[in-house]
Enzyme design. Structure first.
Site, short mmCIF file in Angstrom:
data_model
loop_
_atom_site.label_atom_id
_atom_site.label_comp_id
_atom_site.label_asym_id
_atom_site.label_seq_id
_atom_site.Cartn_x
_atom_site.Cartn_y
_atom_site.Cartn_z
N ASP A 104 1.02 -0.60 -0.08
CA ASP A 104 0.16 0.22 0.08
C ASP A 104 0.75 1.06 -0.15
OD1 ASP A 104 -1.65 2.13 0.17
OD2 ASP A 104 -3.23 0.86 1.94
N HIS A 157 0.88 7.43 4.24
CA HIS A 157 1.34 7.25 4.77
C HIS A 157 2.75 7.42 4.99
CE1 HIS A 157 -2.27 4.62 5.36
NE2 HIS A 157 -2.18 4.61 4.08
N GLY A 181 -4.40 0.97 8.37
CA GLY A 181 -5.03 0.45 9.41
C GLY A 181 -4.80 -0.79 8.88
N ILE A 192 -0.08 9.33 8.37
CA ILE A 192 -1.02 7.90 9.27
C ILE A 192 -0.69 6.23 9.51
CG2 ILE A 192 -2.71 9.03 10.00
CD1 ILE A 192 -4.28 7.98 7.86
#
Length: 283
Positions: free
Chosen positions: A186, A191, A209, A206
């Site tokens: 990803d 990120h 998830g 961040i």
């Protein structure tokens, strides 16, 4: 959203060859190896007797960001990843060739609140055709309410018991956790790129998830499966808030009959970031 187009939409099967290095890199992205003398950690990051972390099934044969396919007309800018689950039919090998086959199984119209889309991936051994795992992703389509329903909506996850947990596990993430984890597939810039994160409304990049889900998987294996990944049969959870790299997650675990329920809290902000989790072990 064009519901008629979505009903007929089919992703082509994705064949993914992965090796021991990929399995070890995935585990390092979850923070395994922070105690390099712990055999429960070394089993995921050292090629001798290498095992895969069960949650690697969520990144294998990943289809990419297909939600922005133009003819589906999904307001993809407003899409949120709401829930994730996986069921293992056999332990995933540390290396191999797998095939992912995808279906949009349901859309639930929430009107002004948007819509909820349920997507299932079946992961097969590409040589034997044996079903290895089933992975379910739930997406909140906040800009697509009023477009209608489709399929049979799965039962939503239930709230956790209203009592103190039976046990807690604390796992610290690294400041560079997202930079490592993104190498497993990803590459969303929120990120890694501070400017992209700010444009998306975050103070800084961040954590993925699915990385926080992997950390919860790690906690369950350590706390209730005696460090044996082969004992984990299924795991599901709801994403509540984003995690920032460097934060410590406190995972609260509740015994619930033969299963385990759990949530996770970012200790530095005292915020629940994962909720309504369930883990099922093999007998």
């Amino acid at each position: 959203m064009n519901l008629a187009e979505l009903k007929d939409f089919r992703l082509k099967p994705i064949v993914h060859r992965y090796d021991a290095k990929d399995s070890m890199l995935y585990a390092l992205g979850l923070g395994y190896g922070d105690d390099p003398t712990d055999p429960r950690q070394v089993q995921f990051v050292y090629e001798q007797g290498l095992k895969s972390v069960p949650s690697i099934c969520v990144v294998l044969a990943h289809p990419g960001f297909w939600i922005n396919t133009p003819n589906l007309e999904i307001d993809w800018v407003k899409v949120l990843h709401g829930e994730q689950a996986f069921t293992l039919h056999s332990p995933l090998p540390a290396e191999g060739v797998v095939r992912g086959e995808y279906d949009v199984v349901a859309v639930e119209d929430k009107g002004p609140k948007g819509a909820v889309m349920h997507v299932t991936k079946r992961l097969y051994d590409d040589e034997s055709d044996a079903l290895l795992s089933e992975v379910t992703s739930v997406y909140m389509l906040r800009g697509d309410g009023g477009c209608g329903d489709y399929g049979t909506v799965p039962t939503p996850p239930q709230p956790l018991p209203d009592r103190d947990p039976d046990m807690t596990v604390e796992i610290s993430t690294l400041p560079q956790s997202a930079l490592i984890y993104r190498l497993s597939g990803d590459r969303n810039p929120i990120h890694a790129d501070p400017e992209a994160a700010r444009k998306a409304g975050f103070d800084r990049p961040i954590l993925h998830g699915l990385c926080s889900m992997g950390i919860a998987t790690r906690a369950i294996i350590d706390a209730v499966a005696d460090g044996d990944p082969d004992r984990l049969k299924a795991l599901s959870l709801r994403f509540s808030k984003p995690v920032y790299p460097g934060e410590t997650l406190q995972i609260s675990i509740f015994r619930d009959g033969a299963d385990y329920r759990f949530s996770a809290r970012a200790m530095e902000r005292d915020l629940v970031v994962l909720d309504r989790g369930t883990a099922v072990l093999n007998n």
